[in-house]
Every structure is written in C-alpha cells, then in structure tokens.
Write a protein that holds these residues in place. Structure first.
Motif, PDB file in Angstrom:
ATOM      1  N   ASP A   3     -18.132  22.883  -2.173  1.00  0.00           N
ATOM      2  CA  ASP A   3     -19.123  23.495  -1.217  1.00  0.00           C
ATOM      3  C   ASP A   3     -19.862  24.476  -1.897  1.00  0.00           C
ATOM      4  O   ASP A   3     -19.765  25.168  -2.761  1.00  0.00           O
ATOM      5  N   GLU A  39     -22.512  27.401  -0.843  1.00  0.00           N
ATOM      6  CA  GLU A  39     -23.737  29.168  -0.434  1.00  0.00           C
ATOM      7  C   GLU A  39     -24.453  29.556  -0.475  1.00  0.00           C
ATOM      8  O   GLU A  39     -24.954  29.001  -1.117  1.00  0.00           O
ATOM      9  N   GLU A  40     -25.260  29.472   0.917  1.00  0.00           N
ATOM     10  CA  GLU A  40     -26.833  30.019   0.847  1.00  0.00           C
ATOM     11  C   GLU A  40     -27.112  30.952   0.116  1.00  0.00           C
ATOM     12  O   GLU A  40     -26.346  32.519   1.017  1.00  0.00           O
ATOM     13  N   TYR A  92     -29.194  26.755  -1.665  1.00  0.00           N
ATOM     14  CA  TYR A  92     -27.954  26.737  -1.578  1.00  0.00           C
ATOM     15  C   TYR A  92     -26.889  26.467  -3.093  1.00  0.00           C
ATOM     16  O   TYR A  92     -27.853  25.507  -3.924  1.00  0.00           O
ATOM     17  N   GLU A 118     -32.573  27.081   6.877  1.00  0.00           N
ATOM     18  CA  GLU A 118     -31.330  28.596   6.826  1.00  0.00           C
ATOM     19  C   GLU A 118     -30.103  28.012   7.331  1.00  0.00           C
ATOM     20  O   GLU A 118     -29.361  27.106   8.532  1.00  0.00           O
ATOM     21  N   HIS A 119     -29.084  28.820   7.109  1.00  0.00           N
ATOM     22  CA  HIS A 119     -27.337  28.744   8.286  1.00  0.00           C
ATOM     23  C   HIS A 119     -27.252  26.608   7.970  1.00  0.00           C
ATOM     24  O   HIS A 119     -26.799  26.058   9.047  1.00  0.00           O
ATOM     25  N   ALA A 120     -27.133  25.884   6.831  1.00  0.00           N
ATOM     26  CA  ALA A 120     -26.707  24.411   6.937  1.00  0.00           C
ATOM     27  C   ALA A 120     -25.828  24.474   5.837  1.00  0.00           C
ATOM     28  O   ALA A 120     -25.376  25.421   5.213  1.00  0.00           O
ATOM     29  N   ALA A 121     -25.203  23.013   6.141  1.00  0.00           N
ATOM     30  CA  ALA A 121     -23.697  23.334   5.596  1.00  0.00           C
ATOM     31  C   ALA A 121     -24.348  21.844   4.397  1.00  0.00           C
ATOM     32  O   ALA A 121     -25.099  21.249   4.556  1.00  0.00           O
ATOM     33  N   ASN A 130     -26.818  20.315   9.901  1.00  0.00           N
ATOM     34  CA  ASN A 130     -26.720  21.639  10.460  1.00  0.00           C
ATOM     35  C   ASN A 130     -25.421  21.289  12.269  1.00  0.00           C
ATOM     36  O   ASN A 130     -25.985  20.659  12.447  1.00  0.00           O
ATOM     37  N   ASP A 131     -26.541  22.100  12.574  1.00  0.00           N
ATOM     38  CA  ASP A 131     -25.970  22.423  13.902  1.00  0.00           C
ATOM     39  C   ASP A 131     -26.835  21.806  15.056  1.00  0.00           C
ATOM     40  O   ASP A 131     -26.680  21.238  16.319  1.00  0.00           O
ATOM     41  N   GLU A 132     -28.194  22.069  14.309  1.00  0.00           N
ATOM     42  CA  GLU A 132     -29.114  20.639  15.033  1.00  0.00           C
ATOM     43  C   GLU A 132     -28.585  19.320  15.189  1.00  0.00           C
ATOM     44  O   GLU A 132     -29.768  18.812  15.103  1.00  0.00           O
ATOM     45  N   ALA A 157     -32.264  32.594   1.024  1.00  0.00           N
ATOM     46  CA  ALA A 157     -32.405  31.584   2.953  1.00  0.00           C
ATOM     47  C   ALA A 157     -32.660  30.399   2.317  1.00  0.00           C
ATOM     48  O   ALA A 157     -34.215  30.160   1.217  1.00  0.00           O
TER      49      ALA A 157
END
Length: 254
Positions: free
Chosen positions: A210, A212-213, A219, A189-192, A239-241, A216
């Motif tokens: 781009d 959108e999710e 995309y 989840e919450h990936a770009a 993603n942020d990780e 869950a």
C-alpha cells in the motif's frame, strides 16, 4: 492627583487592549498557494527522421521559473510506455526548457515533460503522429497487441500515471516506489494506490504494498526485495469517484 493618575492608567490600559484586539494571528490559513503551470509546446505531426523541438514554459504565479530543480522529457510509442526514453532539457532562460528528438519509424508517440520546481511537480503530455501514424509491423498484425492492451485499457479522460522506475535497486536495501498521478493537469489527491509485485524469482506469489500520499498527487511506498531478478510492478489506482486504473512496469533488482 491620584484620580488623574488612575484615569490616565485606565486610558492607557484600554489602548493596549484595543491594540491587542486588532493584532491578527497568522495561522497560515491566509497564505495563497500558487500553482506550478507548465505549457508544453510540441508539433502535432512530423515525418520520420525530422528533428522535433519540444519546449516547456514553466511559470509559478506571474513568475517565469528559471531555476527549476528538474525538467525531463519522457517519450514512448503508443502501447510501449515500458520502453520509454528520458531526455534531459536545456534551460533557455525566461522559463523555457527545451529538448530535441527524432523518430525512426511511423507511429503515434506520447511526449510528456516532468517538471519539479518550487517543491511542486507537474507532468503535462501531448501526442505526436509520425508519418502515417501506424508502425508498419502493426499493419501486418505483429504481436504487439497484448502490450498495447495492457497500457491502453481505456483510461479516464485526462488521467496521467507516471511511475518512477527504481534505479540501482539492490537486495540489501529498501527500494522506494514512487508514482505521480494527475487528472486534467492537476494532482490527483486522496486516491487509493497499491503496488502489486510479481517476479519469476517469487514463483506464483504476488506481493501487495500500500502506498501513502506523501504530497499532493505523489504516492510512495517502500519495498524490500530479497532476491535478485527482474520484477514486475502493477500500479493500481482507485478513488471514491469511480476511477479504477492500472499500469504495469518492470525493473531489475541486483
């Protein structure tokens, strides 16, 4: 008499207020979200020409799912995911969905099952070694290296990307682009997610779309292709990780 009536009304009013105070408001926050679990069973090794049976046990909580919306097996040789083959499953009841396949030459193959049920999606996979595990043409240095490098560029462990190739895409209609992402069997989840689109009909131009999710780990984006031809879509995931992955696919627009 009036005093007794006043006392009685007061007591009844307090009882009503107490009952109201105990009433719980169901805002949906206490609803338990059950996981869709898929246990994929496939042999680890087999010989060329040997029939392999694939089984997926689908459960939802303690329930064996006998009415899945879709259970499809996808099979591809290592480094050739763009040439994958899709096989429909047979519902054997008791939550088991099976299919059979054979392999024509040595190699390392991935078998992935795509399950849609209970408005959820799961896509576990396993590798199968056929024969000696290496295609004879690869042993002699055939020119599959670039394709292998494109798809096997060092994935994050447990990362799975499944791009659903558009079928019957035409120039006059919007084309839906859908990608499912998982890590260790769970939706990512919450990936770009971005789609990089290129084609000979576009020249040197690359279009970026781009996503959108929508759900869950799912995309989606919509593209409009003005010219007929073969298109390449590179799916970029971050993603942020620190995860940064990409895979490339082709499809035709008529």
């Amino acid at each position: 008499m009036k005093k007794k009536l006043l006392v009685l009304c007061t007591i009844m009013g307090m009882m009503v207020l107490a009952a109201c105070g105990k009433e719980e408001v169901d805002d949906g926050s206490n609803v338990e979200v059950l996981p869709l679990l898929v246990d994929l069973t496939v042999t680890e090794k087999a010989e060329v020409g040997e029939t392999i049976k694939m089984e997926a046990l689908v459960t939802f909580g303690d329930e064996k799912v006998e009415d899945a919306d879709s259970v499809v097996y996808e099979i591809w040789e290592d480094g050739k995911k763009d040439d994958s083959v899709m096989l429909e499953s047979v519902n054997e009841k008791n939550g088991i969905y099976s299919a059979e396949t054979t392999f024509e030459h040595d190699g390392v193959y991935t078998i992935q099952v795509h399950v849609d049920a209970k408005q959820l999606h799961s896509m576990p996979f396993k590798e199968v070694i056929i024969g000696h595990g290496t295609h004879a043409t690869e042993e002699h240095g055939d020119d599959h290296g670039d394709d292998h490098a494109e798809h096997e560029h060092g994935h994050t462990e447990g990362f799975v990307l499944h791009f659903m190739k558009p079928e019957n895409a035409v120039t006059t209609l919007d084309t839906k682009l859908v990608t499912h992402l998982q890590v260790d069997g769970q939706p990512l989840e919450h990936a770009a997610v971005r789609y990089e689109v290129s084609s000979e009909v576009l020249g040197d131009k690359h279009e970026w779309i781009d996503a959108e999710e929508a759900e869950a780990g799912e995309y989606t984006a919509v593209g409009l292709f003005d010219k007929a031809g073969s298109y390449t879509v590179k799916v970029h995931v971050q993603n942020d990780e620190g995860l940064h992955e990409h895979e490339e696919y082709t499809f035709d627009v008529n």
